[in-house]
Scaffold this motif. Structure first.
Motif, short mmCIF file in Angstrom:
data_model
loop_
_atom_site.label_atom_id
_atom_site.label_comp_id
_atom_site.label_asym_id
_atom_site.label_seq_id
_atom_site.Cartn_x
_atom_site.Cartn_y
_atom_site.Cartn_z
N LEU A 47 0.39 -1.40 0.26
CA LEU A 47 -0.06 -0.01 0.14
C LEU A 47 1.14 0.89 0.09
CD1 LEU A 47 -2.92 1.36 0.33
CD2 LEU A 47 -2.78 0.96 2.61
N ILE A 48 1.13 2.24 -0.94
CA ILE A 48 1.14 3.43 -1.08
C ILE A 48 0.60 4.27 -1.26
CG2 ILE A 48 3.08 4.56 -2.42
CD1 ILE A 48 4.32 1.51 -3.21
N THR A 49 0.55 5.33 0.21
CA THR A 49 0.08 6.46 0.25
C THR A 49 0.89 7.66 0.07
OG1 THR A 49 -0.64 6.55 2.23
CG2 THR A 49 -1.94 5.29 0.54
N MET A 50 0.38 9.00 -0.10
CA MET A 50 0.42 10.12 0.49
C MET A 50 0.44 10.16 1.93
SD MET A 50 2.07 11.04 -2.64
CE MET A 50 2.80 12.81 -1.78
N GLY A 51 1.71 10.86 2.61
CA GLY A 51 1.75 10.78 3.90
C GLY A 51 1.20 11.79 4.70
N VAL A 52 0.17 12.72 4.55
CA VAL A 52 -0.47 13.96 3.37
C VAL A 52 -2.33 13.70 4.42
CG1 VAL A 52 -1.32 16.34 3.43
CG2 VAL A 52 1.04 14.92 2.39
N CYS A 53 -2.47 14.22 5.65
CA CYS A 53 -3.64 13.90 5.92
C CYS A 53 -4.79 14.73 5.51
CB CYS A 53 -4.21 14.50 7.74
SG CYS A 53 -6.14 14.49 8.11
N THR A 54 -6.06 14.52 4.92
CA THR A 54 -6.69 15.42 3.54
C THR A 54 -7.71 16.04 4.20
OG1 THR A 54 -8.36 13.44 4.10
CG2 THR A 54 -7.03 13.19 2.00
N HIS A 55 -7.53 16.55 6.36
CA HIS A 55 -7.98 17.64 5.98
C HIS A 55 -7.54 18.85 6.64
CE1 HIS A 55 -9.33 19.34 10.43
NE2 HIS A 55 -10.31 19.70 9.71
N LEU A 56 -6.42 18.69 7.14
CA LEU A 56 -5.71 20.16 7.35
C LEU A 56 -4.22 19.96 6.93
CD1 LEU A 56 -7.27 21.90 9.93
CD2 LEU A 56 -7.62 22.40 7.04
N GLY A 57 -3.29 18.74 5.87
CA GLY A 57 -2.13 18.57 5.27
C GLY A 57 -1.07 17.93 6.56
N CYS A 58 -1.76 18.06 7.67
CA CYS A 58 -0.87 17.16 8.47
C CYS A 58 -0.34 15.52 7.98
CB CYS A 58 -0.97 16.76 10.14
SG CYS A 58 -1.76 18.41 10.77
N VAL A 59 0.81 15.84 9.21
CA VAL A 59 1.54 14.10 8.64
C VAL A 59 0.45 13.26 9.76
CG1 VAL A 59 3.53 13.35 7.83
CG2 VAL A 59 3.81 15.69 7.43
N PRO A 60 0.26 12.16 9.52
CA PRO A 60 -0.28 10.93 10.16
C PRO A 60 0.83 10.23 10.71
CG PRO A 60 -2.19 11.21 8.24
CD PRO A 60 -0.15 12.00 8.26
N LEU A 61 0.66 9.70 11.88
CA LEU A 61 1.43 9.08 12.63
C LEU A 61 0.37 7.06 12.04
CD1 LEU A 61 1.34 10.03 16.30
CD2 LEU A 61 2.52 10.46 14.90
N GLY A 62 1.64 5.98 11.93
CA GLY A 62 1.95 5.20 11.58
C GLY A 62 2.77 4.80 11.32
N GLU A 83 -4.22 9.45 0.23
CA GLU A 83 -4.26 9.80 -1.80
C GLU A 83 -3.17 8.97 -1.71
OE1 GLU A 83 -2.27 12.32 -5.29
OE2 GLU A 83 -2.66 13.18 -3.45
N VAL A 84 -3.88 8.18 -2.87
CA VAL A 84 -2.50 6.65 -3.77
C VAL A 84 -1.68 7.74 -5.11
CG1 VAL A 84 -2.67 4.67 -4.65
CG2 VAL A 84 -3.83 5.24 -2.96
N PRO A 85 -0.67 8.31 -5.03
CA PRO A 85 -0.18 8.52 -6.23
C PRO A 85 0.39 7.70 -7.52
CG PRO A 85 1.77 8.05 -3.71
CD PRO A 85 0.82 7.66 -3.99
N GLU A 86 0.50 7.59 -8.24
CA GLU A 86 0.63 7.41 -9.19
C GLU A 86 1.99 6.36 -9.25
OE1 GLU A 86 -0.35 6.60 -12.38
OE2 GLU A 86 -2.51 7.63 -12.02
N TYR A 87 2.19 4.93 -8.98
CA TYR A 87 3.58 4.12 -9.06
C TYR A 87 3.19 2.95 -9.66
CZ TYR A 87 0.66 1.19 -5.83
OH TYR A 87 -0.36 0.46 -5.73
N GLU A 88 4.48 2.63 -10.22
CA GLU A 88 4.33 1.06 -10.60
C GLU A 88 5.64 0.10 -9.91
OE1 GLU A 88 5.84 1.80 -15.14
OE2 GLU A 88 6.72 3.42 -14.52
N PHE A 89 5.65 -0.76 -10.18
CA PHE A 89 6.57 -1.71 -9.41
C PHE A 89 8.46 -1.80 -9.99
CE2 PHE A 89 4.10 -2.42 -7.01
CZ PHE A 89 4.25 -2.75 -5.55
N THR A 90 8.88 -1.25 -10.76
CA THR A 90 10.26 -1.27 -11.60
C THR A 90 11.21 -2.82 -11.32
OG1 THR A 90 12.48 -0.38 -10.26
CG2 THR A 90 10.33 0.92 -12.12
N SER A 91 10.50 -3.24 -10.38
CA SER A 91 11.41 -4.86 -9.73
C SER A 91 11.22 -5.98 -8.59
CB SER A 91 13.00 -4.86 -9.91
OG SER A 91 13.20 -3.82 -8.55
N ASP A 92 11.22 -6.47 -8.67
CA ASP A 92 10.72 -6.83 -7.22
C ASP A 92 10.63 -6.56 -6.07
OD1 ASP A 92 9.18 -9.50 -8.61
OD2 ASP A 92 10.88 -10.44 -7.88
#
Length: 177
Positions: free
Chosen positions: A109-124, A162-171
């Motif tokens: 799972l690859i996501t942007m680390g920016v909360c969609t409320h006000l742009g803080c960085v979530p923990l976890g 948000e899930v950004p555009e991404y691709e696996f270039t190798s394993d």
């Protein structure tokens, strides 16, 4: 006869003048357009590659993409089943885990680390950080809680991470952007 020569000479001068103006115009436009293109440092920041070989199941890391944090998480089979068990009707921003991951790589799972409320960085994403009551991410600014699929479950955030555009270039390498 003199008139015909004058017309022909005038036509030649007009064609030559218009041609010279056209070449000069192109000479001005090309540098103006080329200076608007992205510089090398901007192009370099337009994508990033992340080595995922050392991310154990259940673990997440933070990377940087376009000067913003990105969370790369290796989901466990338990986290995947928990995410798939959530009824879509109970979600504020309904998306399945399959819609948020690549086919055959559902554990990544690859996501942007920016909360969609006000742009803080979530923990976890870091070791020992608060993952909130749904086991995903927790935004300490206003209490938004995300589940293991980074979908908003509680709090003021209006949308999933948000899930950004991404691709696996190798394993072992994923290219984001």
């Amino acid at each position: 006869m003199a008139e015909e020569d004058g017309v022909r000479r005038r036509d030649f001068i007009n064609i030559a003048a218009v041609s010279a103006a056209g070449v000069a115009g192109v000479g001005v436009v090309i540098p103006m357009v080329s200076q608007m293109s992205a510089s090398a440092d901007v192009l370099a920041a337009s994508s990033t590659e992340v080595d995922i070989s050392n991310i154990d199941p259940g673990q997440a890391i933070k990377a940087v993409f376009r000067k913003q944090p990105v969370f790369v998480r290796n989901l466990t089979p338990k986290e995947i089943s928990e995410a798939n068990a959530v009824p879509l009707s109970s979600l504020r921003d309904p998306q399945t885990l399959a819609e948020r991951t690549k086919e055959g790589k559902e554990n990544w799972l690859i996501t942007m680390g920016v909360c969609t409320h006000l742009g803080c960085v979530p923990l976890g994403a870091g070791e020992g950080e608060n993952r909130g009551e749904f086991g995903g991410y927790f935004c300490p600014c206003h209490g938004s809680a995300y589940d293991t699929a980074a979908r908003i479950r509680k709090g003021p955030a209006p949308k999933n991470l948000e899930v950004p555009e991404y691709e696996f270039t190798s394993d072992t390498v994923v290219k984001i952007g």
